[in-house]
Write an enzyme that holds these catalytic residues in place. Structure first.
Site, PDB file in Angstrom:
ATOM      1  N   HIS A   1       0.735  14.544   6.104  1.00 50.86           N
ATOM      2  CA  HIS A   1       0.726  14.432   4.645  1.00 50.86           C
ATOM      3  C   HIS A   1       2.121  14.633   4.070  1.00 50.86           C
ATOM      4  O   HIS A   1       2.907  15.426   4.569  1.00 50.86           O
ATOM      5  CB  HIS A   1      -0.278  15.420   4.035  1.00 50.86           C
ATOM      6  CG  HIS A   1      -1.685  14.966   4.239  1.00 50.86           C
ATOM      7  ND1 HIS A   1      -2.735  15.823   4.407  1.00 50.86           N
ATOM      8  CD2 HIS A   1      -2.195  13.710   4.303  1.00 50.86           C
ATOM      9  CE1 HIS A   1      -3.855  15.109   4.579  1.00 50.86           C
ATOM     10  NE2 HIS A   1      -3.546  13.830   4.521  1.00 50.86           N
ATOM     11  N   CYS A   2       2.397  13.890   3.013  1.00 46.72           N
ATOM     12  CA  CYS A   2       3.737  13.822   2.440  1.00 46.72           C
ATOM     13  C   CYS A   2       3.683  14.273   0.975  1.00 46.72           C
ATOM     14  O   CYS A   2       2.750  13.949   0.257  1.00 46.72           O
ATOM     15  CB  CYS A   2       4.228  12.380   2.538  1.00 46.72           C
ATOM     16  SG  CYS A   2       5.802  12.094   1.736  1.00 46.72           S
TER      17      CYS A   2
ATOM     18  N   CYS B   1       6.632   6.135   1.326  1.00 46.04           N
ATOM     19  CA  CYS B   1       7.945   6.444   0.750  1.00 46.04           C
ATOM     20  C   CYS B   1       8.989   6.114   1.828  1.00 46.04           C
ATOM     21  O   CYS B   1       8.636   5.825   2.976  1.00 46.04           O
ATOM     22  CB  CYS B   1       8.018   7.911   0.335  1.00 46.04           C
ATOM     23  SG  CYS B   1       8.064   9.068   1.715  1.00 46.04           S
TER      24      CYS B   1
ATOM     25  N   CYS C   1       8.640   8.313   5.038  1.00 46.16           N
ATOM     26  CA  CYS C   1       7.467   7.975   5.855  1.00 46.16           C
ATOM     27  C   CYS C   1       7.661   6.618   6.528  1.00 46.16           C
ATOM     28  O   CYS C   1       7.233   6.408   7.662  1.00 46.16           O
ATOM     29  CB  CYS C   1       6.190   7.983   5.009  1.00 46.16           C
ATOM     30  SG  CYS C   1       5.660   9.654   4.575  1.00 46.16           S
TER      31      CYS C   1
ATOM     32  N   CYS D   1       3.887   8.649  -2.785  1.00 43.98           N
ATOM     33  CA  CYS D   1       3.782   8.171  -1.390  1.00 43.98           C
ATOM     34  C   CYS D   1       2.311   8.041  -0.993  1.00 43.98           C
ATOM     35  O   CYS D   1       1.500   8.922  -1.281  1.00 43.98           O
ATOM     36  CB  CYS D   1       4.486   9.115  -0.434  1.00 43.98           C
ATOM     37  SG  CYS D   1       4.316   8.620   1.295  1.00 43.98           S
TER      38      CYS D   1
ATOM     39  N   HIS E   1      -1.681   8.104   9.622  1.00 42.44           N
ATOM     40  CA  HIS E   1      -1.996   9.269  10.468  1.00 42.44           C
ATOM     41  C   HIS E   1      -2.088   8.848  11.939  1.00 42.44           C
ATOM     42  O   HIS E   1      -1.625   9.558  12.816  1.00 42.44           O
ATOM     43  CB  HIS E   1      -3.338   9.889  10.060  1.00 42.44           C
ATOM     44  CG  HIS E   1      -3.275  10.733   8.816  1.00 42.44           C
ATOM     45  ND1 HIS E   1      -2.248  11.590   8.530  1.00 42.44           N
ATOM     46  CD2 HIS E   1      -4.159  10.868   7.783  1.00 42.44           C
ATOM     47  CE1 HIS E   1      -2.487  12.213   7.381  1.00 42.44           C
ATOM     48  NE2 HIS E   1      -3.632  11.784   6.903  1.00 42.44           N
TER      49      HIS E   1
ATOM     50  N   HIS F   1      -3.149   4.871   4.511  1.00 43.37           N
ATOM     51  CA  HIS F   1      -3.019   6.325   4.701  1.00 43.37           C
ATOM     52  C   HIS F   1      -3.568   6.735   6.075  1.00 43.37           C
ATOM     53  O   HIS F   1      -2.894   7.418   6.842  1.00 43.37           O
ATOM     54  CB  HIS F   1      -3.775   7.039   3.571  1.00 43.37           C
ATOM     55  CG  HIS F   1      -3.752   8.532   3.641  1.00 43.37           C
ATOM     56  ND1 HIS F   1      -2.950   9.293   2.837  1.00 43.37           N
ATOM     57  CD2 HIS F   1      -4.450   9.413   4.410  1.00 43.37           C
ATOM     58  CE1 HIS F   1      -3.144  10.583   3.115  1.00 43.37           C
ATOM     59  NE2 HIS F   1      -4.061  10.680   4.062  1.00 43.37           N
ATOM     60  N   GLU F   2      -4.778   6.300   6.390  1.00 46.60           N
ATOM     61  CA  GLU F   2      -5.382   6.713   7.663  1.00 46.60           C
ATOM     62  C   GLU F   2      -4.652   6.106   8.853  1.00 46.60           C
ATOM     63  O   GLU F   2      -4.445   6.771   9.867  1.00 46.60           O
ATOM     64  CB  GLU F   2      -6.880   6.369   7.702  1.00 46.60           C
ATOM     65  CG  GLU F   2      -7.734   7.132   6.670  1.00 46.60           C
ATOM     66  CD  GLU F   2      -7.572   8.654   6.714  1.00 46.60           C
ATOM     67  OE1 GLU F   2      -7.159   9.203   7.748  1.00 46.60           O
ATOM     68  OE2 GLU F   2      -7.858   9.306   5.688  1.00 46.60           O
TER      69      GLU F   2
HETATM   70 ZN   LIG Z   1      -4.644  12.279   5.134  1.00 49.03          ZN
HETATM   71 ZN   LIG Z   2       5.983   9.875   2.293  1.00 46.53          ZN
END
Ligand SMILES: [Zn+2]
Ligand SMILES: [Zn+2]
Length: 179
Positions: free
Chosen positions: A139-140, A164, A167, A145, A133, A129-130
């Site tokens: 953010h999704c 996903c 992304c 996701c 970014h 996740h990070e």
């Molecule tokens: Zn985040």
């Molecule tokens: Zn996504």
């Protein structure tokens, strides 16, 4: 520029198995070289004595300056992290920048048979996740996701371990080096 550098910047001794699991996961998901980085120092200047936590913005600047050769650098730690507007964060990244940090501090599950497994799974998700970014992904809202917002561990546990399809496309555009 090298690929993604992953280094342990925690207070306690590094858990090799946990770091290897994150490294393997990021390599497979990002299709990018993930290099183990050695970091002998710790971002002491990020310590906030009043809050008793470490400020992520200062950790990110520290990581960036110390790993100038890396395309991206992800610091893994075990200390409690915050940004000024929130009581705590699991991690943070510079959006579209080079540095990211994730902590195990708030990811541990209550003791039980799945404790270690759950911590590893949550850390793999939050690390991806990070880093997402850092590759410019925001953010999704797609269910499952990994780029979904996660204010608590409950939300982390509902996410999958992957981007996903939307992304993933955004990531591949942002990183043409992905194999
Ligand atoms: Zn985040
Ligand atoms: Zn996504």
């Amino acid at each position: 520029m090298e690929g993604l550098v992953l280094c342990w910047i925690g207070e306690r001794e590094a858990q090799r198995g946990l770091i290897d699991a994150v490294r393997g996961h990021l390599g497979a998901e990002l299709r990018e070289r993930v290099l183990p980085g050695f970091e002998p120092d710790r971002p002491r200047e990020a310590w906030d004595a009043r809050r008793g936590q470490y400020e992520t913005g200062r950790i990110l600047k520290w990581l960036e300056s110390r790993h100038a050769e890396a395309a991206k650098v992800l610091g893994l730690t075990d200390v409690d992290l915050f940004i000024p507007i929130l009581t705590f964060v699991f991690g943070e990244a510079q959006l579209g920048g080079r540095a990211a940090v994730v902590s195990t501090a708030r990811l541990a599950a209550p003791s039980g048979s799945r404790t270690g497994r759950l911590l590893e799974e949550r850390l793999r998700k939050e690390a991806l996740h990070e880093i997402g970014h850092a590759y410019g992904l925001v953010h999704c809202g797609h269910p499952g996701c990994v780029m979904g917002r996660s204010p608590g561990v409950k939300e982390i546990d509902l996410k999958t371990l992957s981007f996903c399809s939307d992304c993933r496309l955004l990531y591949e555009e942002a990183n043409p080096h992905a194999r």
